[in-house]
Scaffold this active site. Sequence first.
Site, mmCIF file in Angstrom:
data_model
loop_
_atom_site.group_PDB
_atom_site.id
_atom_site.type_symbol
_atom_site.label_atom_id
_atom_site.label_comp_id
_atom_site.label_asym_id
_atom_site.label_seq_id
_atom_site.Cartn_x
_atom_site.Cartn_y
_atom_site.Cartn_z
ATOM 1 N N LYS A 219 17.235 33.870 -2.023
ATOM 2 C CA LYS A 219 16.104 33.464 -2.861
ATOM 3 C C LYS A 219 14.823 34.110 -2.349
ATOM 4 C CE LYS A 219 13.641 29.373 -4.410
ATOM 5 N NZ LYS A 219 13.584 27.916 -4.520
ATOM 6 N N GLU B 51 19.265 35.671 8.888
ATOM 7 C CA GLU B 51 20.710 35.955 8.896
ATOM 8 C C GLU B 51 21.061 36.955 7.804
ATOM 9 O OE1 GLU B 51 19.299 33.001 8.908
ATOM 10 O OE2 GLU B 51 20.359 31.575 10.214
ATOM 11 N N GLY C 54 17.631 26.378 -3.481
ATOM 12 C CA GLY C 54 18.780 27.127 -2.954
ATOM 13 C C GLY C 54 20.098 26.392 -3.133
ATOM 14 N N ARG C 55 20.114 25.108 -2.796
ATOM 15 C CA ARG C 55 21.376 24.357 -2.857
ATOM 16 C C ARG C 55 21.738 23.939 -4.284
ATOM 17 N NH1 ARG C 55 17.355 22.031 -0.072
ATOM 18 N NH2 ARG C 55 16.488 20.032 -0.730
ATOM 19 N N GLU D 165 20.910 18.310 3.014
ATOM 20 C CA GLU D 165 19.619 18.997 2.990
ATOM 21 C C GLU D 165 18.690 18.296 1.998
ATOM 22 O OE1 GLU D 165 19.178 23.459 4.111
ATOM 23 O OE2 GLU D 165 18.966 23.421 1.944
ATOM 24 N N HIS E 141 46.939 13.573 7.951
ATOM 25 C CA HIS E 141 47.610 13.794 9.234
ATOM 26 C C HIS E 141 46.607 14.145 10.315
ATOM 27 C CE1 HIS E 141 51.581 13.564 7.418
ATOM 28 N NE2 HIS E 141 50.957 14.035 6.352
ATOM 29 N N LYS F 241 14.124 27.711 13.113
ATOM 30 C CA LYS F 241 13.944 29.116 12.721
ATOM 31 C C LYS F 241 12.777 29.728 13.496
ATOM 32 C CE LYS F 241 14.990 28.737 7.748
ATOM 33 N NZ LYS F 241 14.426 28.988 6.428
HETATM 34 O O1 F6P Z 1 18.660 26.478 5.279
HETATM 35 C C1 F6P Z 1 17.437 26.581 4.640
HETATM 36 C C2 F6P Z 1 17.493 27.390 3.381
HETATM 37 O O2 F6P Z 1 16.197 27.579 2.940
HETATM 38 C C3 F6P Z 1 18.355 26.769 2.291
HETATM 39 O O3 F6P Z 1 17.719 25.789 1.578
HETATM 40 C C4 F6P Z 1 18.713 27.967 1.496
HETATM 41 O O4 F6P Z 1 19.791 27.692 0.652
HETATM 42 C C5 F6P Z 1 19.035 28.949 2.605
HETATM 43 O O5 F6P Z 1 18.082 28.666 3.603
HETATM 44 C C6 F6P Z 1 19.020 30.395 2.224
HETATM 45 O O6 F6P Z 1 17.757 30.817 1.768
HETATM 46 P P1 F6P Z 1 17.578 32.177 0.982
HETATM 47 O O7 F6P Z 1 18.389 32.102 -0.273
HETATM 48 O O8 F6P Z 1 16.117 32.293 0.702
HETATM 49 O O9 F6P Z 1 18.067 33.290 1.860
#
Ligand code: F6P
Length: 548
Positions: A210, A216, A272-273, A358, A389, A509
């Site tokens: 987003k 990452e 995002g979620r 979240e 199990h 972060k």
């Molecule tokens: O973990 C925090 C967060 O902002 C989530 O809400 C989101 O889904 C994720 O990081 C990834 O963010 P982006 O889509 O901006 O890379």
Amino acid sequence: MTAAIQSLTGRSAWKALEAHRQKVRELHLRQLFADDPKRGERLATEAVGLYLDYSKNRVTDETLKLLFQLAEECGLRARIEAMFRGEKINITENRAVLHVALRAPKGTSIIVDGEDVVPQVHAVLDKMADFSNRIRSGAWKGHTGKPIRNVINIGIGGSDLGPVMAYEALRHYSQRSINFRFVSNIDSTDFAEAVHDLDPSETLFIISSKTFTTLETMTNAHTARDWSLKGLGGDVSAVAKHFVAVSTNASKVSEFGIDTANMFEFWDWVGGRYSMDSAIGLSTMLAIGSDNFRALLDGFHEMDEHFRTAPLEQNLPVLLGLLAVWYTDFFGADTVAVLPYEQYLKRFPAYLQQLTMESNGKHVTLEGVEVDYSTGQIYWGEPGTNGQHSFYQLIHQGTRLIPCDFIAFVGTLNPLGRHHDMLLANVFAQAEALAFGKTPEQVKAEGTPDWLVPHRVFEGNRPSNTILADRLTPQMLGKLVAMYEHSVFTQGTIWNIDSFDQWGVELGKVLAQRIVPELESKAEPALGHDSSTNCLIRRYRQLREKTL
Ligand code: F6P
């Protein structure tokens, strides 16, 4: 002067529920079922093809009445309307919350900041469909003229969990000639394993983010770019054939080197979620095709309409949400187990973890006041029957109350002998065993020696919902996900929290960004952390060389 906001624990329905809780505390599900032979039929409801049996919950008619009253007192109806109207209900980020617009049919209209967003949604869907058709048919060629056989989605959190879950859930409907893989972790193993047997000339990367700034994702995206260019002779023009982006941030996308013609847009009013049905679902569409993707959206929309219009008493997300509040705040339950008796839903609990935790892991109200009640729940689970199990022992005989959501389908997508009847026998049996257990008398009557009896007793009275649908289709998946999205919304409304921000992920972060140069610097850095963190950093720096 504005009227003081009524605190949740001061509401009359809340107080009535507290008093009522004392009355029902000892009530056993055995008793509730014995007193009402039709309870199993009465406390069940069906909507948009989903049957919810909530009779095995520790509730009476009075409990339900008070929970609905609580929902009314908390203004749930008005809040639902506010969300669907596009009001900026994510107050800490001053944003509308409009995942429902992502599945609004063509021709409808939802206005955000004076603009109808529905045509924009459909324009992106059309662009995705066109791209998807070209990849799936082989018309889109890689840099060396070969068709794409591997698609790797790079993203994390909402830009990964939804796509992974949906791909696994709908694998039955996927084009098997294309491999789909997902890279999320900054751990290099994730990327290395994803590409180790792949040919760059047949591999497409979807960079899903987003913000297009997430550490990452951007680290993995750069590694992917290097891997791709290395395998394709270093010609940067190859990027256009092997990289597309899904983002709200066009300038960062072009800065990375992806032509914005190869960018699929979404908007800041999509959390995002809550984004798996936006362009973030591009990998899903590539896997299952655009018609199936549209069926998925139709399913979401059907549940949206149900949530918006059904009376609270028959409203699936409202029922699930209120029951979650009941156990969290009146029974001290910390977790909910989500137990899909459907192998294709194996990543569904992981997906729900971000969606629920979240969203509702918040300690202050919308007004910024510390809450004096519990919010959020720990969602977890594994597909049945594997969990039986492993951890079911604790649910059956442990000391904690763990409400369970069982999810099952009448039809299997892979009929094989007696498997499906046995699978379904197990899900029904588990819910029955949890609710009714086995008394000492029953255990003794089986000839169990006295000393062993306590060990073999099942107290029962352990609550569960059973969600039964006819078959796992794209449409059904959309309904299921939307049901949980709106259940989370219902809970957040009762708790009076902002279910749509995520400030709690920020601190870690920021600290990591500060530590990176301390790990990478050649000279010994001056460390200003606490003594534990300082020691860990020094130890890592000292030992790192030896492990290489
Ligand atoms: O973990 C925090 C967060 O902002 C989530 O809400 C989101 O889904 C994720 O990081 C990834 O963010 P982006 O889509 O901006 O890379």
